[in-house]
Write a protein that holds these residues in place. Sequence first.
Motif, short mmCIF file in Angstrom:
data_model
loop_
_atom_site.label_atom_id
_atom_site.label_comp_id
_atom_site.label_asym_id
_atom_site.label_seq_id
_atom_site.Cartn_x
_atom_site.Cartn_y
_atom_site.Cartn_z
N ARG A 195 -19.35 -5.86 -7.76
CA ARG A 195 -18.50 -5.87 -6.58
C ARG A 195 -17.52 -4.70 -6.61
NH1 ARG A 195 -15.47 -11.10 -5.29
NH2 ARG A 195 -15.70 -10.45 -3.14
N CYS A 196 -17.26 -4.19 -5.43
CA CYS A 196 -16.32 -3.06 -5.30
C CYS A 196 -15.39 -3.38 -4.13
CB CYS A 196 -17.08 -1.76 -5.07
SG CYS A 196 -16.01 -0.33 -4.97
N ILE A 197 -14.19 -3.86 -4.46
CA ILE A 197 -13.24 -4.31 -3.45
C ILE A 197 -12.03 -3.36 -3.40
CG2 ILE A 197 -11.81 -6.22 -2.64
CD1 ILE A 197 -14.84 -6.84 -2.71
N VAL A 198 -11.67 -2.97 -2.19
CA VAL A 198 -10.50 -2.11 -1.98
C VAL A 198 -9.43 -2.92 -1.24
CG1 VAL A 198 -9.61 0.02 -0.94
CG2 VAL A 198 -11.96 -0.07 -1.83
N HIS A 199 -8.21 -2.87 -1.74
CA HIS A 199 -7.08 -3.49 -1.04
C HIS A 199 -6.19 -2.38 -0.53
CE1 HIS A 199 -2.89 -5.13 -0.88
NE2 HIS A 199 -3.51 -6.10 -0.24
N ILE A 200 -5.90 -2.39 0.76
CA ILE A 200 -5.07 -1.35 1.39
C ILE A 200 -3.80 -1.97 1.93
CG2 ILE A 200 -4.90 0.10 3.45
CD1 ILE A 200 -7.60 1.16 2.96
N ASP A 201 -2.67 -1.35 1.67
CA ASP A 201 -1.39 -1.87 2.14
C ASP A 201 -0.52 -0.71 2.63
OD1 ASP A 201 0.72 -3.50 2.69
OD2 ASP A 201 0.95 -4.29 0.66
N LEU A 202 -0.02 -0.83 3.84
CA LEU A 202 0.88 0.20 4.39
C LEU A 202 2.27 0.01 3.78
CD1 LEU A 202 -0.62 -0.30 7.86
CD2 LEU A 202 -0.32 1.99 6.94
N ASP A 203 2.80 1.04 3.16
CA ASP A 203 4.07 0.94 2.44
C ASP A 203 5.25 0.77 3.38
OD1 ASP A 203 2.57 1.44 0.14
OD2 ASP A 203 2.90 3.60 0.25
N SER A 204 6.10 -0.24 3.11
CA SER A 204 7.31 -0.47 3.93
C SER A 204 6.97 -0.22 5.40
CB SER A 204 8.44 0.46 3.49
OG SER A 204 8.78 0.24 2.16
N PHE A 205 5.99 -0.95 5.90
CA PHE A 205 5.37 -0.66 7.18
C PHE A 205 6.36 -0.46 8.32
CE2 PHE A 205 2.99 -2.46 10.96
CZ PHE A 205 2.34 -1.26 11.26
N PHE A 206 7.23 -1.45 8.55
CA PHE A 206 8.16 -1.35 9.69
C PHE A 206 9.06 -0.13 9.55
CE2 PHE A 206 8.07 -6.28 9.92
CZ PHE A 206 6.78 -6.22 10.40
N VAL A 207 9.56 0.08 8.32
CA VAL A 207 10.45 1.22 8.06
C VAL A 207 9.71 2.53 8.31
CG1 VAL A 207 11.82 2.44 6.32
CG2 VAL A 207 11.86 -0.07 6.41
N SER A 208 8.48 2.61 7.83
CA SER A 208 7.68 3.83 8.00
C SER A 208 7.44 4.15 9.46
CB SER A 208 6.34 3.69 7.26
OG SER A 208 6.53 3.50 5.88
N VAL A 209 7.18 3.09 10.26
CA VAL A 209 6.97 3.29 11.70
C VAL A 209 8.26 3.80 12.35
CG1 VAL A 209 6.46 2.15 13.89
CG2 VAL A 209 5.12 1.58 11.87
N GLU A 210 9.39 3.20 11.99
CA GLU A 210 10.68 3.64 12.56
C GLU A 210 10.98 5.08 12.18
OE1 GLU A 210 12.37 2.12 14.73
OE2 GLU A 210 11.46 0.12 14.67
N ARG A 211 10.61 5.49 10.97
CA ARG A 211 10.88 6.86 10.52
C ARG A 211 10.05 7.88 11.29
NH1 ARG A 211 11.39 5.70 3.95
NH2 ARG A 211 13.68 5.46 3.96
N LYS A 212 8.89 7.45 11.80
CA LYS A 212 8.10 8.36 12.65
C LYS A 212 8.87 8.73 13.90
CE LYS A 212 3.81 7.96 13.69
NZ LYS A 212 2.52 7.41 14.15
N PHE A 213 9.61 7.77 14.44
CA PHE A 213 10.36 8.00 15.67
C PHE A 213 11.75 8.58 15.40
CE2 PHE A 213 7.16 4.93 16.85
CZ PHE A 213 6.76 5.35 18.11
#
Length: 394
Positions: free
Chosen positions: A5-23
């Motif tokens: 088996r080859c499983i990948v777990h993906i997680d967006l770091d500090s997601f809400f904060v990262s989105v706000e920093r884009k703006f």
Amino acid sequence: MEAKRCIVHIDLDSFFVSVERKFNPDLIGKPVLIGGSADRGVVASCSYEARKFGIHSAMPMKQAMKLCPHATIIRGSHGRYSEASREVTQIIHDSVPLYQKTSIDEFYIDLTGMDRFHDCYQLATDLRQRIIRETGLPISFGMASCKTVAKMATNAAKPNGQLLIEHGKEKEFMAPLSIRKIPMLGEKTCQKLYQFGIEKIGDLQRVELKFLETVFGKHGRYIWERANGIDESEIVPHSDRKSISTENTFEADVNDAKTLETVLVSMTEELAYKLRKENKVASCLAIKIRFANFETHTVQEKIALTAAEHILIPGIKNLLKKAWNGHRPIRLIGVKLSNLCPGSYQINLFEDNEERIKLYQAMDKINFKFGDKTVCRAAGMAIGTRNFNPFLKD
């Protein structure tokens, strides 16, 4: 021979904060708190700079501000987070054959068997780089032989990193880590293990399965398997279910506003509970009314993403006023929540206080354990289950 088996777990770091920093790039490098008011709100998300002060999600905002007085507080934007999540989901959808979206910012990908054609680690690396390039959001991933170890690898790789745990190296990777790092291992379980001098996962790996089963019952095998890097749980394909609904036909036509509201409250509670149980939120609510002459009307409205009934119930009552003049007898009434997407209901309680979130958590914990409607609002108690409702047909 069965493929490894080859499983990948993906997680967006500090997601809400990262989105706000884009703006607002001025927020980059600063301690940022996303959540409700500084007085009674709670932290929905925080930047890594804020975490250095001991701040974490679900902490009362007042306490967080004591730990880091110079932090920037942002109310949060449901629309921005939903859109960013959709962008990431689309990239993953276009890139891999099988994936599972478990929350607004977290995914599992199954690449089992693809090693015959590709370097799976390189494929995951390329996917991560594409997401960073096209969305501007930092993201981490872990790759391993199962979901549990992959998730733990992601946590070890954060922030904005990646980590491969090779087959056969799972126990070695996990051994020095705290038992708290095992996903879904609760605080009470950890405290009990501490009493036996078990603090590291390596300590747990040396414990006999029979001992754990004696202390924890059936849960003992789960603890033993996870500590030893064993997790056979499958990747459940991304669900496209977009709505959840319920309706009730009255035994006798009803034109009493209080009765109708009581039924609506009960149905809305039931749907909101199911959403939270499935880790989903809705952005559209609707009611359906069928009059005595079988004429049927549906009224709906857009709302901010939520699975909280204290937001949904007033909206449903308002729709009833729009759809019904208070006089015509009603034969059937229904509630529908739609435009569903994965997400924790806590992220939508930016306006909430600590007490309300604790109330939801307590209600859900009891209902999960003892069954739906064990606890509910007083307004919904008259309904309970269908069998005990004098107004409803079986």
